[in-house]
Design a protein around this motif. Sequence first.
Motif, PDB file in Angstrom:
ATOM      1  N   UNK A 110      -3.076   7.890 -18.087  1.00  0.00           N
ATOM      2  CA  UNK A 110      -3.606   6.998 -17.047  1.00  0.00           C
ATOM      3  C   UNK A 110      -4.196   5.729 -17.657  1.00  0.00           C
ATOM      4  N   UNK A 111      -3.668   5.303 -18.803  1.00  0.00           N
ATOM      5  CA  UNK A 111      -4.244   4.178 -19.532  1.00  0.00           C
ATOM      6  C   UNK A 111      -4.239   2.871 -18.777  1.00  0.00           C
ATOM      7  N   UNK A 112      -3.315   2.682 -17.832  1.00  0.00           N
ATOM      8  CA  UNK A 112      -3.281   1.435 -17.055  1.00  0.00           C
ATOM      9  C   UNK A 112      -3.536   1.661 -15.563  1.00  0.00           C
ATOM     10  N   UNK A 113      -4.073   2.803 -15.226  1.00  0.00           N
ATOM     11  CA  UNK A 113      -4.379   3.096 -13.823  1.00  0.00           C
ATOM     12  C   UNK A 113      -5.540   2.230 -13.333  1.00  0.00           C
ATOM     13  N   UNK A 114      -5.425   1.577 -12.163  1.00  0.00           N
ATOM     14  CA  UNK A 114      -6.509   0.712 -11.663  1.00  0.00           C
ATOM     15  C   UNK A 114      -7.790   1.489 -11.397  1.00  0.00           C
ATOM     16  N   UNK A 115      -8.909   1.005 -11.918  1.00  0.00           N
ATOM     17  CA  UNK A 115     -10.193   1.670 -11.725  1.00  0.00           C
ATOM     18  C   UNK A 115     -10.679   1.564 -10.288  1.00  0.00           C
ATOM     19  N   UNK A 116     -10.350   0.465  -9.601  1.00  0.00           N
ATOM     20  CA  UNK A 116     -10.849   0.307  -8.234  1.00  0.00           C
ATOM     21  C   UNK A 116     -10.225   1.322  -7.281  1.00  0.00           C
ATOM     22  N   UNK A 117      -9.042   1.833  -7.610  1.00  0.00           N
ATOM     23  CA  UNK A 117      -8.400   2.859  -6.792  1.00  0.00           C
ATOM     24  C   UNK A 117      -8.771   4.267  -7.232  1.00  0.00           C
ATOM     25  N   UNK A 118      -9.331   4.395  -8.426  1.00  0.00           N
ATOM     26  CA  UNK A 118      -9.696   5.701  -8.979  1.00  0.00           C
ATOM     27  C   UNK A 118     -11.075   5.613  -9.611  1.00  0.00           C
ATOM     28  N   UNK A 119     -12.121   5.501  -8.782  1.00  0.00           N
ATOM     29  CA  UNK A 119     -13.471   5.265  -9.307  1.00  0.00           C
ATOM     30  C   UNK A 119     -14.007   6.387 -10.185  1.00  0.00           C
ATOM     31  N   UNK A 120     -13.558   7.625  -9.973  1.00  0.00           N
ATOM     32  CA  UNK A 120     -13.997   8.747 -10.801  1.00  0.00           C
ATOM     33  C   UNK A 120     -12.843   9.148 -11.714  1.00  0.00           C
ATOM     34  N   UNK A 121     -12.875   8.674 -12.958  1.00  0.00           N
ATOM     35  CA  UNK A 121     -11.753   8.907 -13.871  1.00  0.00           C
ATOM     36  C   UNK A 121     -11.615  10.375 -14.228  1.00  0.00           C
ATOM     37  N   UNK A 122     -12.664  11.169 -14.059  1.00  0.00           N
ATOM     38  CA  UNK A 122     -12.583  12.586 -14.394  1.00  0.00           C
ATOM     39  C   UNK A 122     -11.717  13.351 -13.403  1.00  0.00           C
ATOM     40  N   UNK A 123     -11.454  12.769 -12.243  1.00  0.00           N
ATOM     41  CA  UNK A 123     -10.632  13.428 -11.240  1.00  0.00           C
ATOM     42  C   UNK A 123      -9.160  13.023 -11.318  1.00  0.00           C
ATOM     43  N   UNK A 124      -8.815  12.123 -12.240  1.00  0.00           N
ATOM     44  CA  UNK A 124      -7.424  11.699 -12.372  1.00  0.00           C
ATOM     45  C   UNK A 124      -6.610  12.771 -13.085  1.00  0.00           C
ATOM     46  N   UNK A 125      -5.313  12.772 -12.811  1.00  0.00           N
ATOM     47  CA  UNK A 125      -4.402  13.752 -13.404  1.00  0.00           C
ATOM     48  C   UNK A 125      -3.585  13.099 -14.511  1.00  0.00           C
ATOM     49  N   UNK A 126      -3.383  13.831 -15.586  1.00  0.00           N
ATOM     50  CA  UNK A 126      -2.646  13.292 -16.734  1.00  0.00           C
ATOM     51  C   UNK A 126      -1.183  13.021 -16.394  1.00  0.00           C
ATOM     52  N   UNK A 127      -0.515  13.974 -15.778  1.00  0.00           N
ATOM     53  CA  UNK A 127       0.904  13.829 -15.433  1.00  0.00           C
ATOM     54  C   UNK A 127       1.027  13.460 -13.958  1.00  0.00           C
ATOM     55  N   UNK A 128       1.744  12.377 -13.667  1.00  0.00           N
ATOM     56  CA  UNK A 128       1.903  11.962 -12.291  1.00  0.00           C
ATOM     57  C   UNK A 128       3.201  11.174 -12.121  1.00  0.00           C
ATOM     58  N   UNK A 129       3.620  11.044 -10.874  1.00  0.00           N
ATOM     59  CA  UNK A 129       4.870  10.357 -10.540  1.00  0.00           C
ATOM     60  C   UNK A 129       4.605   9.306  -9.466  1.00  0.00           C
ATOM     61  N   UNK A 130       5.410   8.253  -9.501  1.00  0.00           N
ATOM     62  CA  UNK A 130       5.227   7.167  -8.537  1.00  0.00           C
ATOM     63  C   UNK A 130       6.590   6.663  -8.077  1.00  0.00           C
ATOM     64  N   UNK A 131       6.687   6.401  -6.769  1.00  0.00           N
ATOM     65  CA  UNK A 131       7.888   5.861  -6.145  1.00  0.00           C
ATOM     66  C   UNK A 131       7.504   4.595  -5.396  1.00  0.00           C
ATOM     67  N   UNK A 132       8.251   3.521  -5.624  1.00  0.00           N
ATOM     68  CA  UNK A 132       7.963   2.249  -4.971  1.00  0.00           C
ATOM     69  C   UNK A 132       9.200   1.717  -4.275  1.00  0.00           C
ATOM     70  N   UNK A 133       9.000   1.092  -3.110  1.00  0.00           N
ATOM     71  CA  UNK A 133      10.030   0.365  -2.376  1.00  0.00           C
ATOM     72  C   UNK A 133       9.477  -1.024  -2.059  1.00  0.00           C
ATOM     73  N   UNK A 134      10.292  -2.053  -2.190  1.00  0.00           N
ATOM     74  CA  UNK A 134       9.811  -3.405  -1.953  1.00  0.00           C
ATOM     75  C   UNK A 134      10.867  -4.266  -1.267  1.00  0.00           C
ATOM     76  N   UNK A 135      10.390  -5.058  -0.300  1.00  0.00           N
ATOM     77  CA  UNK A 135      11.195  -6.080   0.350  1.00  0.00           C
ATOM     78  C   UNK A 135      10.620  -7.433  -0.005  1.00  0.00           C
ATOM     79  N   UNK A 136      11.468  -8.353  -0.446  1.00  0.00           N
ATOM     80  CA  UNK A 136      11.006  -9.671  -0.882  1.00  0.00           C
ATOM     81  C   UNK A 136      11.854 -10.766  -0.236  1.00  0.00           C
ATOM     82  N   UNK A 137      11.174 -11.818   0.215  1.00  0.00           N
ATOM     83  CA  UNK A 137      11.810 -12.988   0.823  1.00  0.00           C
ATOM     84  C   UNK A 137      11.379 -14.231   0.066  1.00  0.00           C
ATOM     85  N   UNK A 138      12.232 -15.240   0.069  1.00  0.00           N
ATOM     86  CA  UNK A 138      11.857 -16.546  -0.505  1.00  0.00           C
ATOM     87  C   UNK A 138      12.572 -17.659   0.258  1.00  0.00           C
ATOM     88  N   UNK A 139      11.989 -18.829   0.204  1.00  0.00           N
ATOM     89  CA  UNK A 139      12.634 -19.980   0.841  1.00  0.00           C
ATOM     90  C   UNK A 139      12.434 -21.199  -0.034  1.00  0.00           C
TER      91      UNK A 139
END
Length: 399
Positions: free
Chosen positions: A370-399
């Motif tokens: 969790x070396x780059x996990x945001x602290x503001x989303x995980x204020x108690x680092x002792x409750x974080x899990x070592x192994x985790x997975x993440x899925x992202x979807x993104x829509x982007x527009x430009x003009x």
Amino acid sequence: MSESKSLRWSSWSPRPLLAALLFGVATPAMAESILDTLQIHGFLSQALVITDHNDFFGPSSSGAGSLKFTEIGANASLRPHQDVLIAAQVLGRRAGGDGDDARPVLDYGIIDYQLLSNQQRTLGIQAGRFKNPFGFYNQTRDVAFTRPSILLPQSIYFDRTRSLGLSADGASVYAEERLDSGTLRLKAGVGTPTTRDLGNQLFPPGSSSSASGSTSSIGQLLYEHGNGRFTAAVSVADVNLDLELGPSEGELNFQPWILSLQYDMENWALTGEFALRKLSTSGSGLIRDADTTGESWYLQYTRRFHDNWQWLIRYDSLISDRSDRSGSAYEASGLGPAHSRYAEDITLGLQWHVNPRLLLAAEYHHIDGTGWLPLQDNPDVTETRRHWNMLLFQLSLRF
């Protein structure tokens, strides 16, 4: 900057106002000529982040995930003289938190003067808020269309402390030498780094903390061969911050060295970057003295197919302290869990450029640490899990 096409003028246009301002210092013909150089671009990205453990950019591990990853911006440029460019970008970005950080701010704003420009070389200076030149992606990282993935390699391009590496207020110089074998580019700047909301990521959320920038420097030397087929760069910085944590005061010095290499063929590219990050803090009270050297690197393969599709595979590694690679000594000292001192990330990504203005992307991350996990989303680092997975979807527009 955005690579999108110029915005067509609608029923309301800033041209009359700009023309009126320019008429005070130029003839109508001159003012119209200057306005012909005006370019305006914009972009918008919205992502959905889903994790099985830990939170990233909002409550991603609960419910249907988090929609608190939004980027919206607009930039404009104008040439009042053939050797002078005025350019600026306003950016609103929400990445978790309570949304206060989504308010628009000046991302960059510079006056660029070219001292010399001919077929062999270019030399210029910039004043204002300039984008820091490090690595391959930092200067264009705001626009999703310029990124190979939804998230850049976090070991090099930290989103957690993004404001620190993004830009600085001061002056910079740039030079380009066109050789028979390739092109050599140099960028260097001196200024005060931006530190928006940085205290919330350096110290536990809720603490009375702040971080303000002091005079810092950055530079990059880049060589491009074979019309971009091979690119190599070295980036170095000396970043200084003044810290406050309640009644405690201190200083932080950050000195990263980054080596960047890329081999880019027509349909595939292999990219790698390696960094050594020296970090030292000094102070009193709650700000403890520390002197560590971190290590970051990634190796990334991208493949383009069917003209407008691209897939990616990447291995990304972060070590906060080379003398304590596993974080065991850190945990034994009672400072936090060992897995908060490193992160290994295997990423699979897919992009579809539906048309020049629309991009759809998806990616999967399997992470150990969790070396780059945001602290503001995980204020108690002792409750974080070592192994985790993440899925992202993104829509982007430009003009």
